[in-house]
Motif scaffolding. Structure first.
Motif, PDB file in Angstrom:
ATOM      1  N   MET A 159       4.517  -3.780 -13.628  1.00  0.00           N
ATOM      2  CA  MET A 159       4.111  -5.186 -13.875  1.00  0.00           C
ATOM      3  C   MET A 159       5.357  -6.104 -13.927  1.00  0.00           C
ATOM      4  O   MET A 159       5.186  -7.127 -13.054  1.00  0.00           O
ATOM      5  CB  MET A 159       3.457  -5.360 -15.193  1.00  0.00           C
ATOM      6  CG  MET A 159       2.224  -4.746 -15.384  1.00  0.00           C
ATOM      7  SD  MET A 159       0.844  -5.329 -14.153  1.00  0.00           S
ATOM      8  CE  MET A 159       0.447  -6.861 -14.754  1.00  0.00           C
ATOM      9  N   MET A 160       6.523  -5.846 -14.209  1.00  0.00           N
ATOM     10  CA  MET A 160       7.482  -6.813 -14.278  1.00  0.00           C
ATOM     11  C   MET A 160       8.428  -6.738 -13.077  1.00  0.00           C
ATOM     12  O   MET A 160       9.202  -5.646 -13.191  1.00  0.00           O
ATOM     13  CB  MET A 160       8.387  -6.788 -15.572  1.00  0.00           C
ATOM     14  CG  MET A 160       7.509  -6.952 -17.000  1.00  0.00           C
ATOM     15  SD  MET A 160       6.799  -8.569 -16.952  1.00  0.00           S
ATOM     16  CE  MET A 160       8.289  -9.491 -17.392  1.00  0.00           C
ATOM     17  N   MET A 161       8.181  -7.532 -12.235  1.00  0.00           N
ATOM     18  CA  MET A 161       9.120  -7.331 -10.813  1.00  0.00           C
ATOM     19  C   MET A 161       9.344  -8.571 -10.212  1.00  0.00           C
ATOM     20  O   MET A 161       8.745  -9.543 -10.539  1.00  0.00           O
ATOM     21  CB  MET A 161       8.297  -6.609  -9.650  1.00  0.00           C
ATOM     22  CG  MET A 161       7.902  -4.942 -10.086  1.00  0.00           C
ATOM     23  SD  MET A 161       6.858  -4.133  -8.914  1.00  0.00           S
ATOM     24  CE  MET A 161       5.283  -5.180  -8.938  1.00  0.00           C
ATOM     25  N   PRO A 162      10.454  -8.745  -9.603  1.00  0.00           N
ATOM     26  CA  PRO A 162      10.543  -9.963  -8.821  1.00  0.00           C
ATOM     27  C   PRO A 162       9.957 -10.284  -7.685  1.00  0.00           C
ATOM     28  O   PRO A 162       9.154  -9.742  -7.366  1.00  0.00           O
ATOM     29  CB  PRO A 162      12.197  -9.892  -8.443  1.00  0.00           C
ATOM     30  CG  PRO A 162      12.264  -8.193  -8.229  1.00  0.00           C
ATOM     31  CD  PRO A 162      11.314  -7.760  -9.178  1.00  0.00           C
ATOM     32  N   ARG A 163       9.826 -11.628  -7.275  1.00  0.00           N
ATOM     33  CA  ARG A 163       9.175 -12.360  -6.392  1.00  0.00           C
ATOM     34  C   ARG A 163       7.691 -12.152  -6.245  1.00  0.00           C
ATOM     35  O   ARG A 163       6.899 -13.172  -6.329  1.00  0.00           O
ATOM     36  CB  ARG A 163       9.606 -11.521  -4.814  1.00  0.00           C
ATOM     37  CG  ARG A 163      10.915 -11.769  -4.453  1.00  0.00           C
ATOM     38  CD  ARG A 163      11.441 -11.221  -3.114  1.00  0.00           C
ATOM     39  NE  ARG A 163      10.923  -9.937  -2.617  1.00  0.00           N
ATOM     40  CZ  ARG A 163      11.078  -9.632  -1.439  1.00  0.00           C
ATOM     41  NH1 ARG A 163      11.089 -10.236  -0.490  1.00  0.00           N
ATOM     42  NH2 ARG A 163      10.706  -8.320  -1.135  1.00  0.00           N
ATOM     43  N   MET A 164       6.995 -10.776  -6.640  1.00  0.00           N
ATOM     44  CA  MET A 164       5.634 -11.051  -6.855  1.00  0.00           C
ATOM     45  C   MET A 164       5.325  -9.800  -7.848  1.00  0.00           C
ATOM     46  O   MET A 164       5.694  -8.813  -7.329  1.00  0.00           O
ATOM     47  CB  MET A 164       4.741 -10.509  -5.632  1.00  0.00           C
ATOM     48  CG  MET A 164       3.222 -10.301  -5.747  1.00  0.00           C
ATOM     49  SD  MET A 164       2.296  -9.579  -4.105  1.00  0.00           S
ATOM     50  CE  MET A 164       2.368 -10.947  -3.279  1.00  0.00           C
ATOM     51  N   ASP A 165       5.048 -10.147  -9.100  1.00  0.00           N
ATOM     52  CA  ASP A 165       4.839  -9.030 -10.123  1.00  0.00           C
ATOM     53  C   ASP A 165       3.429  -8.309 -10.090  1.00  0.00           C
ATOM     54  O   ASP A 165       2.584  -8.564  -8.765  1.00  0.00           O
ATOM     55  CB  ASP A 165       4.714  -9.914 -11.374  1.00  0.00           C
ATOM     56  CG  ASP A 165       3.676 -10.882 -11.631  1.00  0.00           C
ATOM     57  OD1 ASP A 165       2.637 -10.595 -10.927  1.00  0.00           O
ATOM     58  OD2 ASP A 165       3.823 -11.679 -12.557  1.00  0.00           O
ATOM     59  N   GLY A 166       3.377  -7.341 -10.804  1.00  0.00           N
ATOM     60  CA  GLY A 166       2.131  -6.672 -10.658  1.00  0.00           C
ATOM     61  C   GLY A 166       0.789  -7.324 -10.890  1.00  0.00           C
ATOM     62  O   GLY A 166       0.015  -6.840 -10.152  1.00  0.00           O
ATOM     63  N   MET A 167       0.564  -8.401 -11.729  1.00  0.00           N
ATOM     64  CA  MET A 167      -0.585  -8.782 -11.752  1.00  0.00           C
ATOM     65  C   MET A 167      -0.860  -9.741 -10.607  1.00  0.00           C
ATOM     66  O   MET A 167      -2.229  -9.620 -10.040  1.00  0.00           O
ATOM     67  CB  MET A 167      -0.638  -9.679 -13.005  1.00  0.00           C
ATOM     68  CG  MET A 167      -1.697 -10.377 -13.474  1.00  0.00           C
ATOM     69  SD  MET A 167      -2.984  -9.022 -13.730  1.00  0.00           S
ATOM     70  CE  MET A 167      -2.571  -8.858 -15.579  1.00  0.00           C
ATOM     71  N   GLN A 168      -0.011 -10.363  -9.920  1.00  0.00           N
ATOM     72  CA  GLN A 168      -0.403 -10.963  -8.673  1.00  0.00           C
ATOM     73  C   GLN A 168      -0.550 -10.057  -7.428  1.00  0.00           C
ATOM     74  O   GLN A 168      -1.244 -10.208  -6.645  1.00  0.00           O
ATOM     75  CB  GLN A 168       1.180 -11.402  -8.355  1.00  0.00           C
ATOM     76  CG  GLN A 168       1.495 -12.986  -9.062  1.00  0.00           C
ATOM     77  CD  GLN A 168       2.913 -13.623  -8.990  1.00  0.00           C
ATOM     78  OE1 GLN A 168       3.572 -12.925  -8.614  1.00  0.00           O
ATOM     79  NE2 GLN A 168       2.662 -14.611  -8.793  1.00  0.00           N
ATOM     80  N   LEU A 169       0.111  -8.946  -7.441  1.00  0.00           N
ATOM     81  CA  LEU A 169      -0.156  -7.747  -6.442  1.00  0.00           C
ATOM     82  C   LEU A 169      -1.580  -7.278  -6.876  1.00  0.00           C
ATOM     83  O   LEU A 169      -2.377  -6.856  -5.683  1.00  0.00           O
ATOM     84  CB  LEU A 169       0.951  -6.590  -6.773  1.00  0.00           C
ATOM     85  CG  LEU A 169       0.507  -5.539  -5.740  1.00  0.00           C
ATOM     86  CD1 LEU A 169       0.361  -5.632  -4.271  1.00  0.00           C
ATOM     87  CD2 LEU A 169       1.539  -4.428  -6.129  1.00  0.00           C
ATOM     88  N   LEU A 170      -2.010  -6.770  -7.978  1.00  0.00           N
ATOM     89  CA  LEU A 170      -3.324  -6.528  -8.263  1.00  0.00           C
ATOM     90  C   LEU A 170      -4.374  -7.552  -7.886  1.00  0.00           C
ATOM     91  O   LEU A 170      -5.486  -7.118  -7.240  1.00  0.00           O
ATOM     92  CB  LEU A 170      -3.371  -6.512  -9.937  1.00  0.00           C
ATOM     93  CG  LEU A 170      -4.691  -6.052 -10.493  1.00  0.00           C
ATOM     94  CD1 LEU A 170      -5.349  -4.735  -9.762  1.00  0.00           C
ATOM     95  CD2 LEU A 170      -4.769  -5.885 -11.832  1.00  0.00           C
ATOM     96  N   SER A 171      -4.276  -8.907  -7.994  1.00  0.00           N
ATOM     97  CA  SER A 171      -5.142  -9.724  -7.662  1.00  0.00           C
ATOM     98  C   SER A 171      -5.146  -9.950  -6.014  1.00  0.00           C
ATOM     99  O   SER A 171      -6.437  -9.837  -5.273  1.00  0.00           O
ATOM    100  CB  SER A 171      -4.726 -11.254  -8.021  1.00  0.00           C
ATOM    101  OG  SER A 171      -5.413 -12.174  -7.494  1.00  0.00           O
ATOM    102  N   HIS A 172      -4.097  -9.679  -5.304  1.00  0.00           N
ATOM    103  CA  HIS A 172      -3.897  -9.602  -4.012  1.00  0.00           C
ATOM    104  C   HIS A 172      -4.805  -8.497  -3.423  1.00  0.00           C
ATOM    105  O   HIS A 172      -5.608  -8.472  -2.483  1.00  0.00           O
ATOM    106  CB  HIS A 172      -2.645  -9.537  -3.545  1.00  0.00           C
ATOM    107  CG  HIS A 172      -2.630  -9.502  -1.899  1.00  0.00           C
ATOM    108  ND1 HIS A 172      -2.701 -10.698  -0.965  1.00  0.00           N
ATOM    109  CD2 HIS A 172      -2.211  -8.323  -1.117  1.00  0.00           C
ATOM    110  CE1 HIS A 172      -2.720 -10.023   0.250  1.00  0.00           C
ATOM    111  NE2 HIS A 172      -2.275  -8.780   0.365  1.00  0.00           N
ATOM    112  N   VAL A 173      -4.664  -7.126  -3.903  1.00  0.00           N
ATOM    113  CA  VAL A 173      -5.224  -6.055  -3.513  1.00  0.00           C
ATOM    114  C   VAL A 173      -6.750  -5.954  -3.708  1.00  0.00           C
ATOM    115  O   VAL A 173      -7.504  -5.531  -3.059  1.00  0.00           O
ATOM    116  CB  VAL A 173      -4.699  -4.820  -4.337  1.00  0.00           C
ATOM    117  CG1 VAL A 173      -5.413  -3.501  -4.211  1.00  0.00           C
ATOM    118  CG2 VAL A 173      -3.100  -4.414  -3.886  1.00  0.00           C
ATOM    119  N   LYS A 174      -6.993  -6.681  -4.868  1.00  0.00           N
ATOM    120  CA  LYS A 174      -8.557  -6.791  -5.171  1.00  0.00           C
ATOM    121  C   LYS A 174      -9.233  -7.845  -4.268  1.00  0.00           C
ATOM    122  O   LYS A 174     -10.578  -7.294  -3.789  1.00  0.00           O
ATOM    123  CB  LYS A 174      -8.921  -6.969  -6.469  1.00  0.00           C
ATOM    124  CG  LYS A 174      -8.561  -6.193  -7.573  1.00  0.00           C
ATOM    125  CD  LYS A 174      -9.451  -4.996  -7.510  1.00  0.00           C
ATOM    126  CE  LYS A 174      -8.626  -3.706  -6.819  1.00  0.00           C
ATOM    127  NZ  LYS A 174      -9.640  -2.470  -6.676  1.00  0.00           N
TER     128      LYS A 174
END
Length: 512
Positions: free
Chosen positions: A53-68
């Protein structure tokens, strides 16, 4: 190979996870953050993403939203040690498939991935069954057994699968899905009011959810027809109880399910279908479903009829009970059940937005052309597959109108006028065919007219002398029309012997 993308800004954790997954037989790639993961997704396909979840540039929640939004078929498992910030419900509500708290054991990860791939396998199996029609029960019941063996909550899973089969049918006809859901609830309430054992009530409900599953074999032109059925429509629709029962007879351990599916259109006096059973041979479960099925059909709104009121429907059922068609006791109990409950409060919206578009498309894409009423020649194949045609018992003849200069007509008269002329010619041909069938007097359509890419195809099953009279009338009609509109038609026909393959016959005719 099952592919997994590991996303974590901690390089050590990334490498450890990749090593574990590869040891379990998965093909893996890794990414340092969400931005890099998006690039990986654009370059290759993945089944599952494991993301921190905690990552630079794009965190896990943002990635999850993009994937869905961009890759809805990819499952996402979130791995984080920040359980005070990211809770399970938030992750699932955002579209995540599962959640793992750090630290964790490799067995936990293996179990969650195994579950995901089991569920993906089940879903894929169900989707394949929809397109395979009569082979649907093979894969569906195999999926049923696989899930039941993997999960101790057997009864719940069985109910879910029956609901899924009903929803499968909804992908073809939403009205039928809604009808089955209401009939299931009506029948269940009648069964409870009659004091049936809980096990029989459950059988009732399950059978009702799939009692019309055989309609997957009925063509859209009939299943979705927004008007009254003609004799041919009714004949084909009456096949669906047999088709549905066959799906379950060979595979389901409880014969009552198949019996209800096959006989829910039977009547106590033997006037029903498909087998004309009567009296006690039907049993109480079928009697309940028959009444529930009729009542829902009376009161439900359909494009081709106005709904009856509750009182009107009950009055008709009481009359049918007096005539010996349905069970009087069941009708009486239905009246009691409906005093403080209305089945029409049960409604089922489309499960997804795309189903609305699919439903609209199906209702336009019948075999029957909506403006002219002509059947596309491909309908012949369906009639042949269901043994409606008599070519196996007698010779048949095919005739093609063969308009040879249509490109010139389109150039000279324009597309709209040319198509109007073709429609007018087709209506004249259809009148000749209907007149011939009426004079034949057998009640069966021995001659059928079909459209084919600007031409008309006639299929006939009668003696050569009768065919000659029909074809003389058709040739005269074509000659008059061609003279009037300067269209050239060189009709030709070919006769085929009893049992000759329809596909080969059409190929030979169209090759001439």
């Amino acid at each position: 190979m099952k592919r997994v993308l590991v996303v974590d800004d901690d390089l050590v954790i990334c490498k450890v996870l990749v090593k574990i997954l590869e040891s379990l037989g998965y093909e893996c790639e890794d990414a340092a953050d969400g931005v890099e993961a998006v690039a990986r997704l654009q370059a290759a396909d993945f089944d599952v993403i494991l993301t921190d979840m905690m990552m630079p540039r794009m965190d896990g929640m943002q990635l999850l939203s993009h994937v869905k939004s961009s890759y809805p078929g990819v499952d996402v498992i979130v791995i984080t040690g920040h359980t005070d910030t990211f809770v399970y419900s938030n992750i699932i509500n955002a579209g995540g498939t599962d959640f793992i708290s750090k630290p964790f054991e490799s067995d936990e990860l293996e179990a969650k991935l195994s579950r995901i791939f089991r569920e993906r396998k089940l879903i894929q199996g169900l989707e394949n069954e929809i397109s395979e029609h009569l082979e649907a029960e093979e894969k569906l019941l195999a999926a049923h057994r696989e899930v039941a063996a993997a999960n101790q909550a057997k009864d719940l899973l069985i109910n879910d699968l029956y609901a899924t089969m009903g929803e499968m049918l909804s992908k073809r006809d939403h009205y039928t899905f809604e009808h089955a859901t209401r009939v299931a609830e009506i029948s269940k309430r009648i069964g409870i009011a009659l004091g049936l054992p809980q096990e029989e009530v459950e059988i009732l409900e399950r059978a009702c959810l799939v009692h019309d599953i055989g309609k997957v074999a009925i063509p859209d032109d009939i299943l979705l027809k927004p008007g009254q059925f003609d004799a041919q429509d009714r004949k084909l629709m009456r096949v669906h109880p047999r088709v549905g029962a066959d799906l379950f007879t060979r595979k389901h351990h409880d014969s009552r399910i198949a019996f209800i599916i096959r006989h829910h259109h039977e009547r106590l006096n033997g006037s029903g279908y498909p087998d004309g059973l009567r009296g006690d041979s039907l049993g109480i479960l079928v009697r309940i479903v028959a009444v529930a099925d009729i009542y829902e059909a009376f009161v439900a709104r359909r494009p081709y009829k106005k709904p009856m009121s509750k009182d009107e429907a009950l009055d008709l059922l009481r009359m049918e009970a007096r005539q010996g068609l349905v069970d009087k006791m069941v009708v009486t109990v239905l009246d009691e059940v409906l005093r403080d409950w209305d089945p029409l409060t049960i409604s089922r919206e489309f499960a997804a937005d795309y189903m609305v578009d699919l439903e609209l498309f199906r209702r336009k894409a019948y075999f029957r052309e909506p403006l002219t009423g002509f059947y596309n020649y491909r309908y012949l194949y369906f009639l042949d597959d269901t043994h409606v045609l008599g070519r196996r018992e007698r010779p048949f003849e095919l005739l093609l109108t063969n308009f040879v200069d249509l490109p010139e007509c389109y150039r000279r008269m324009g597309q709209i006028l040319t198509e109007q002329v073709l429609d007018e010619i087709g209506q004249g041909l259809n009148d000749a065919v209907e007149e011939f069938n009426a004079q034949e007097g057998s009640g069966e359509d021995v001659v059928r007219l079909f459209s084919r890419s600007g031409d008309y195809l006639i299929y006939a099953e009668c003696g050569e002398g009768q065919i000659d009279h029909l074809f003389i009338a058709i040739s005269a009609h074509l000659a008059r029309a061609c003279d009037e509109w300067q269209i050239s038609s060189h009709p030709y026909s070919q006769r085929f012997g009893k049992g000759y393959s329809l596909e080969k016959a059409l190929t030979e005719l169209l090759r001439c």
